[in-house]
Design a protein around this motif. Structure first.
Motif, PDB file in Angstrom:
ATOM      1  N   PHE A 106      -3.363   8.503  13.738  1.00  0.00           N
ATOM      2  CA  PHE A 106      -2.471   8.508  12.662  1.00  0.00           C
ATOM      3  C   PHE A 106      -1.203   8.363  13.513  1.00  0.00           C
ATOM      4  N   THR A 107      -0.358   7.326  13.877  1.00  0.00           N
ATOM      5  CA  THR A 107       0.697   7.203  14.735  1.00  0.00           C
ATOM      6  C   THR A 107       1.706   8.424  13.823  1.00  0.00           C
ATOM      7  N   SER A 108       2.257   8.458  12.873  1.00  0.00           N
ATOM      8  CA  SER A 108       3.022   9.134  12.153  1.00  0.00           C
ATOM      9  C   SER A 108       2.335   9.207  10.524  1.00  0.00           C
ATOM     10  N   THR A 109       2.567  10.057  10.485  1.00  0.00           N
ATOM     11  CA  THR A 109       2.348  10.823   8.522  1.00  0.00           C
ATOM     12  C   THR A 109       3.635  12.349   8.306  1.00  0.00           C
ATOM     13  N   LEU A 110       3.030  12.115   6.970  1.00  0.00           N
ATOM     14  CA  LEU A 110       4.162  13.117   6.193  1.00  0.00           C
ATOM     15  C   LEU A 110       3.873  14.254   7.052  1.00  0.00           C
ATOM     16  N   VAL A 111       3.083  14.755   7.564  1.00  0.00           N
ATOM     17  CA  VAL A 111       2.226  15.757   8.052  1.00  0.00           C
ATOM     18  C   VAL A 111       3.221  16.358   8.944  1.00  0.00           C
ATOM     19  N   VAL A 228      -6.912   0.719   2.330  1.00  0.00           N
ATOM     20  CA  VAL A 228      -7.697   0.823   3.418  1.00  0.00           C
ATOM     21  C   VAL A 228      -7.505  -0.067   4.580  1.00  0.00           C
ATOM     22  N   PHE A 229      -7.427  -1.647   4.174  1.00  0.00           N
ATOM     23  CA  PHE A 229      -7.198  -2.859   5.646  1.00  0.00           C
ATOM     24  C   PHE A 229      -5.775  -2.624   5.867  1.00  0.00           C
ATOM     25  N   ILE A 230      -5.031  -2.449   5.115  1.00  0.00           N
ATOM     26  CA  ILE A 230      -3.401  -2.338   5.945  1.00  0.00           C
ATOM     27  C   ILE A 230      -2.907  -0.605   6.168  1.00  0.00           C
ATOM     28  N   ALA A 231      -3.521  -0.191   5.988  1.00  0.00           N
ATOM     29  CA  ALA A 231      -3.156   1.275   7.144  1.00  0.00           C
ATOM     30  C   ALA A 231      -4.163   1.047   8.491  1.00  0.00           C
ATOM     31  N   TYR A 232      -5.116   0.659   8.452  1.00  0.00           N
ATOM     32  CA  TYR A 232      -6.357   0.730   9.679  1.00  0.00           C
ATOM     33  C   TYR A 232      -5.307  -0.281  10.718  1.00  0.00           C
ATOM     34  N   PHE A 233      -3.952  -1.064  10.078  1.00  0.00           N
ATOM     35  CA  PHE A 233      -3.357  -1.646  11.301  1.00  0.00           C
ATOM     36  C   PHE A 233      -2.245  -0.738  11.469  1.00  0.00           C
ATOM     37  N   VAL A 234      -1.527  -0.214  10.295  1.00  0.00           N
ATOM     38  CA  VAL A 234      -0.171   0.131   9.813  1.00  0.00           C
ATOM     39  C   VAL A 234      -0.352   1.887   9.746  1.00  0.00           C
ATOM     40  N   ARG A 235       0.150   2.581  11.175  1.00  0.00           N
ATOM     41  CA  ARG A 235      -0.248   3.523  11.398  1.00  0.00           C
ATOM     42  C   ARG A 235       0.564   4.425  11.498  1.00  0.00           C
ATOM     43  N   GLN A 236       2.077   4.307  10.810  1.00  0.00           N
ATOM     44  CA  GLN A 236       3.533   4.792  10.555  1.00  0.00           C
ATOM     45  C   GLN A 236       3.517   5.102   9.225  1.00  0.00           C
ATOM     46  N   TRP A 237       3.924   6.095   8.492  1.00  0.00           N
ATOM     47  CA  TRP A 237       3.511   5.973   7.105  1.00  0.00           C
ATOM     48  C   TRP A 237       4.578   5.871   6.298  1.00  0.00           C
ATOM     49  N   ARG A 238       5.668   5.599   7.097  1.00  0.00           N
ATOM     50  CA  ARG A 238       7.231   4.397   5.941  1.00  0.00           C
ATOM     51  C   ARG A 238       6.801   3.091   5.900  1.00  0.00           C
TER      52      ARG A 238
END
Length: 527
Positions: A106-111, A228-238
């Motif tokens: 992940f590039t960025s998450t809430l964590v 999951v498809f979008i999340a795989y390509f978009v690693r920034q949570w916002r």
């Protein structure tokens, strides 16, 4: 002579599931996909990131192994993930207050954005809990609104909450704002889902009810695939976070609103290109189509020992399916292996579960399928203890497989429980009962992130299996309890308390009882 018809018979005369119902169904199904996206997106937006303390005095520190900064003979500058060495000679450590994170997954998450690690690790579970807390409130709020003011009002109002809360999440300045926005989104999320399910089922004929109930579940799973498809390509949570209805005529008849019901029934006949209804009919619906029927029916339920026991069993099953379904979904990233692969397989198990429901719901029955799936899924989860005790890390795939079988069982049970709930209780309190069920179900979903995160507290192989043991025990117990419920397959949806009690006695519903019929004349059935 007037014809006395049950509302299901009227729907059959109007084409069963014609163009009108298909149009309505499409309208309610599309937003249902977003219900799934908004609910389970925290698997990725609050995804765990490996981390370590930021090295003091090192500019532009990033997540790399310590040996890349110092040779192997030098003392460590930091200790593990939560403390850092401040005195090399004395080996003195202190808790660190800044971290660097692994960005390979992940590039960025809430964590990583709000440092939800170490002493703040419990806040990860709180973040997942926010939407379930909102759903608890939404279940009570929109379940009552749906029965008193109508399915249409509840559906439209819940959409405002759902999308407003979701969009607000993108612009939150701090962690607690995130919880608030998720809470608002959860209120609308469950409100819309319950209203959409009831509206689509009440508009469909008995023969098509399984299809309408299951296809909306498939829409939910499609939303998960999209996530999951979008999340795989978009690693920034916002960035990842950004990514017209008629009233139910069954409810209108139940409330004695003849003119409105007649107009909609006539409109359905026109759109479906079916012959119009006879000029004089009596639609047999609730036995109290007057003001106060909601409270009257509630009192009747409380006075019936059979209905009280039935309600309690259903409520416990709702707690279990919510805890198991959301817990196993959230746990898919914590049982080892690749999180994206695990999540994709998990959603595929849901699709298979819904296909099984479509095939078997009208063949072996709602109760039989529900109990079978709960018991099989529960046993599968409980069996995860064996590879933990007798296996090693190379047997991790067995735990994953057993978890996925459990997800298959709980997904089928979750889909089926909507049919049981809708078909076991009468029209005048159906939305209320579903709302009440969801309130209790939210207790399970509220607990689910904490149960799924038990592995964070017990960092061992047993910690990975512990959530499965908890979910498995609940599923097994609920499955056996549900065996005492009546079967509703091939039965008319009950419209009175007497109809609901007749299910237990396996009696047919009396279609000619004048006390449960309301006249609709040609004045109401406009041409």
């Amino acid at each position: 002579m007037k014809q006395k018809l049950k509302f299901d018979d009227v729907i059959e005369l109007l084409g069963g599931f014609g163009m009108y119902q298909k149009r309505l169904y499409l309208l309610v199904v599309i937003p249902a996909m977003w219900c799934a996206i908004m609910t389970i997106i925290t698997v990725f937006t609050v995804g765990e990131q490996d981390h370590r303390c930021k090295i003091l005095g090192l500019a532009n520190d990033s997540y790399k192994h310590h040996d890349e900064y110092t040779n192997n003979s030098a003392p460590k500058l930091f200790d593990e993930e939560c403390s850092i060495v401040v005195n090399i000679t004395g080996n003195v450590t202190k808790k660190c207050d800044s971290w660097v994170y692994d960005t390979s997954v992940f590039t960025s998450t809430l964590v990583s954005e709000f440092d939800l690690v170490c002493d703040r690790k419990i806040l990860q579970s709180h973040a997942s809990m926010g939407i379930f807390a909102g759903a608890l409130v939404g279940s009570a709020l929109f379940g009552t609104i749906g029965d008193i003011f109508g399915r249409k009002v509840a559906t439209c109002l819940s959409l405002m909450f759902m999308f407003g809360g979701h969009l607000g999440t993108v612009f939150i300045p701090n962690y607690f704002s995130f919880i608030i926005m998720r809470f608002i989104s959860g209120i609308g999320n469950i409100g819309y889902w319950n209203s959409a399910v009831i509206l689509s089922m009440e508009m469909a004929s008995p023969k098509k009810r399984v299809w309408t109930g299951m296809l909306i579940e498939v829409a939910w799973a499609s939303g998960e695939y999209l996530t999951v498809f979008i999340a795989y390509f978009v690693r920034q949570w916002r960035h990842l976070q950004l990514v017209i209805l008629d009233e139910s005529p069954r409810w209108l008849v139940n409330k004695g609103r003849k003119e409105e019901a007649g107009k909609i029934l006539t409109h359905i006949a026109k759109v479906n290109e079916t012959e119009k209804l006879p000029e004089d009919i009596e639609v047999c619906e609730d036995d109290q189509p007057i003001k106060g029927s909601f409270l009257v029916t509630i009192r009747k339920v409380l006075r019936s020992r059979v209905m009280v026991i039935r309600t309690l069993i259903m409520l416990f099953n709702w707690i279990t399916v919510n805890a198991g379904y959301y817990g196993l979904t959230l746990n898919s990233g914590k049982i080892g292996g690749d999180i994206y692969v695990n999540f994709t397989v998990s959603v595929t198990m849901e699709i298979i579960a819904y296909i099984l429901c479509i095939v078997f719901l009208d063949r072996i029955g709602r109760r039989t399928l529900h109990c079978s799936c709960m018991i099989i899924g529960g046993i599968s989860c409980l069996c995860s203890i064996f590879p933990v005790i007798f296996g090693n890390e190379t047997h991790q795939w067995i735990i994953i497989t057993l978890s996925m079988i459990g997800k298959l069982g709980i997904s089928a049970a979750f889909a089926d429980i909507y049919f049981l709930s809708a078909e076991l209780f009468p029209t005048s309190i159906r939305s209320f009962i579903l709302g009440l069920s969801c309130i209790f179900g939210r207790l399970g979903s509220l607990a689910s992130p904490y149960i799924a995160d038990l592995g964070l507290l017990i960092e061992s192989s047993f910690g990975k299996a512990l959530p499965l043991l908890v979910f498995g025990s609940m599923m097994l117990g609920s499955g056996f309890m549900a065996l005492t419920l009546p079967e509703t397959m091939n039965k008319k949806m009950p419209e009175t308390i007497e109809d609901a009690l007749a299910l237990k006695r396996n009696k047919s519903i009396d279609r000619n009882n004048p006390e449960v019929c309301m006249e609709l004349t040609k004045e109401h059935l406009l041409t």
